[in-house]
Design an enzyme around this catalytic site. Structure first.
Site, PDB file in Angstrom:
ATOM      1  N   ASN A 149       0.871  -1.178   0.000  1.00  0.00           N
ATOM      2  CA  ASN A 149       0.000   0.000   0.000  1.00  0.00           C
ATOM      3  C   ASN A 149       0.904   1.222   0.000  1.00  0.00           C
ATOM      4  O   ASN A 149       1.502   1.547   1.020  1.00  0.00           O
ATOM      5  CB  ASN A 149      -0.897  -0.002   1.250  1.00  0.00           C
ATOM      6  CG  ASN A 149      -1.682   1.292   1.387  1.00  0.00           C
ATOM      7  OD1 ASN A 149      -1.832   2.034   0.415  1.00  0.00           O
ATOM      8  ND2 ASN A 149      -2.185   1.563   2.579  1.00  0.00           N
ATOM      9  N   HIS A 184      -9.463   1.272   4.608  1.00  0.00           N
ATOM     10  CA  HIS A 184      -8.202   1.489   5.319  1.00  0.00           C
ATOM     11  C   HIS A 184      -8.457   2.453   6.480  1.00  0.00           C
ATOM     12  O   HIS A 184      -9.247   3.394   6.356  1.00  0.00           O
ATOM     13  CB  HIS A 184      -7.144   2.060   4.362  1.00  0.00           C
ATOM     14  CG  HIS A 184      -5.767   2.012   4.940  1.00  0.00           C
ATOM     15  ND1 HIS A 184      -5.333   2.930   5.872  1.00  0.00           N
ATOM     16  CD2 HIS A 184      -4.757   1.147   4.758  1.00  0.00           C
ATOM     17  CE1 HIS A 184      -4.096   2.627   6.222  1.00  0.00           C
ATOM     18  NE2 HIS A 184      -3.717   1.550   5.565  1.00  0.00           N
ATOM     19  N   GLU A 203      -6.846   4.827   7.571  1.00  0.00           N
ATOM     20  CA  GLU A 203      -6.583   6.239   7.266  1.00  0.00           C
ATOM     21  C   GLU A 203      -7.770   6.875   6.546  1.00  0.00           C
ATOM     22  O   GLU A 203      -8.018   8.069   6.671  1.00  0.00           O
ATOM     23  CB  GLU A 203      -5.289   6.360   6.438  1.00  0.00           C
ATOM     24  CG  GLU A 203      -4.068   6.075   7.304  1.00  0.00           C
ATOM     25  CD  GLU A 203      -2.829   5.640   6.548  1.00  0.00           C
ATOM     26  OE1 GLU A 203      -2.792   5.761   5.309  1.00  0.00           O
ATOM     27  OE2 GLU A 203      -1.889   5.148   7.200  1.00  0.00           O
ATOM     28  N   GLU A 237      -5.519  -4.961  10.326  1.00  0.00           N
ATOM     29  CA  GLU A 237      -4.519  -3.911  10.528  1.00  0.00           C
ATOM     30  C   GLU A 237      -4.806  -3.151  11.826  1.00  0.00           C
ATOM     31  O   GLU A 237      -5.601  -2.199  11.817  1.00  0.00           O
ATOM     32  CB  GLU A 237      -4.562  -2.933   9.357  1.00  0.00           C
ATOM     33  CG  GLU A 237      -4.206  -3.547   8.021  1.00  0.00           C
ATOM     34  CD  GLU A 237      -3.562  -2.514   7.111  1.00  0.00           C
ATOM     35  OE1 GLU A 237      -2.456  -2.781   6.643  1.00  0.00           O
ATOM     36  OE2 GLU A 237      -4.134  -1.438   6.912  1.00  0.00           O
ATOM     37  N   GLY A 296       2.277   2.259  10.503  1.00  0.00           N
ATOM     38  CA  GLY A 296       3.207   3.367  10.326  1.00  0.00           C
ATOM     39  C   GLY A 296       3.907   3.789  11.616  1.00  0.00           C
ATOM     40  O   GLY A 296       4.516   4.853  11.679  1.00  0.00           O
ATOM     41  N   SER A 338       3.242  -2.183  10.176  1.00  0.00           N
ATOM     42  CA  SER A 338       4.699  -2.221  10.354  1.00  0.00           C
ATOM     43  C   SER A 338       5.309  -3.581  10.030  1.00  0.00           C
ATOM     44  O   SER A 338       6.305  -3.979  10.648  1.00  0.00           O
ATOM     45  CB  SER A 338       5.088  -1.763  11.766  1.00  0.00           C
ATOM     46  OG  SER A 338       4.663  -0.423  11.974  1.00  0.00           O
TER      47      SER A 338
END
Ligand code: PEP
Length: 258
Positions: A13, A99, A101, A170, A176, A216
């Protein structure tokens, strides 16, 4: 992973990284160092403006290109949006949906469900992201939260179409941040997701579903994460931007058939 029953998928991604020119350079490098074996499917979900460049660059390879979002409507007055037919026409095979985000930008479970339907109807493979916040985890509601997200994302998806869906677990606190879930933590939630799918569909559907871990994942921790029985691949952000690291993760997925 369990390669006897399901596909392994290593998906990158890229988020809002790399121009089309940089995409072309990356693909040239990746092709030069790509492992020859075919033990997993490979996807790179690139920014929308680079999809055409990426598709052209990976022609005649086994790398599939994906988008990072879509609009659920077929066409119309949705300025700035991109339909699933447009993605298919541009050469996309995958689309990341839900996602964290994008959820943080206000995307709802209902919208994600509509996008899942639109993607499946267009013939795209949706990579549906679910995951808890640190607060959810600390309050002991991780499994409850993730079950709810899975159920809402898959609402009214029929048994025939579910075969095409990939779910990515996730945990938000691991994205991140450099803070990866331990293999045990990741496995526990992926196993739980498979149990949710089993209840919604059948054990055959659950056994065949590809479930990824993301957060990560990198060239150092990938082997151990991918060795877990219910983790069938990775959704990789930062480490997918460096061809050498991405290739090492692909190599880490070459594990004995269980
Ligand atoms: C992601 O963006 O889906 C992701 C997992 O990012 P990172 O690997 O950088 O944590």
């Amino acid at each position: 992973m369990n390669r006897k029953y399901r596909k392994t998928l290593i998906a990158g991604n890229w988020k809002m990284n790399k121009t089309a020119t940089e995409t072309k350079e990356f693909m040239t490098k990746l092709k030069a160092i790509m492992p020859k074996g075919r033990w997993c499917d490979i996807a790179l979900c690139v920014p929308a403006v680079s999809i055409g460049t990426a598709v052209r660059a990976v022609r005649e390879t086994r790398i599939g290109i994906g988008a990072q979002n879509c609009n659920a409507n077929p066409s119309g007055a949705y300025t700035g949006e991109i339909s699933t037919d447009m993605l298919v026409d541009a050469g996309c095979k995958y689309v990341i949906l839900g996602h964290s985000e994008r959820r943080a930008m206000g995307e709802t479970d209902g919208e994600i469900n509509a996008k899942v339907h639109a993607a499946l109807n267009a013939g795209l493979i949706p990579i549906v992201c679910v995951g808890e916040s640190l607060e959810h985890r600390e309050n002991g509601i991780t499994e409850e939260w993730v079950s709810m997200q899975v159920k809402l994302a898959l609402k009214d998806v029929d048994a025939e179409k579910i075969r095409k869906v990939v779910i990515a677990y996730e945990p938000i606190w691991a994205i991140g941040t450099g803070r990866t879930a331990t293999p045990e933590q990741a496995e526990a939630v992926c196993e739980h997701i498979r149990a949710v799918v089993r209840k919604l569909y059948t054990s055959k559907h659950a056994r065949a579903m590809t479930i990824l871990y993301g957060g990560s994942m990198n060239e150092k921790n990938a082997y151990e994460l991918l060795a877990q029985p219910d983790i069938d691949g990775g959704l990789i952000g930062g480490a997918s931007l460096v061809a050498e690291k991405f290739v090492q993760i692909i190599e880490a997925s070459n594990q004995p058939i269980a």
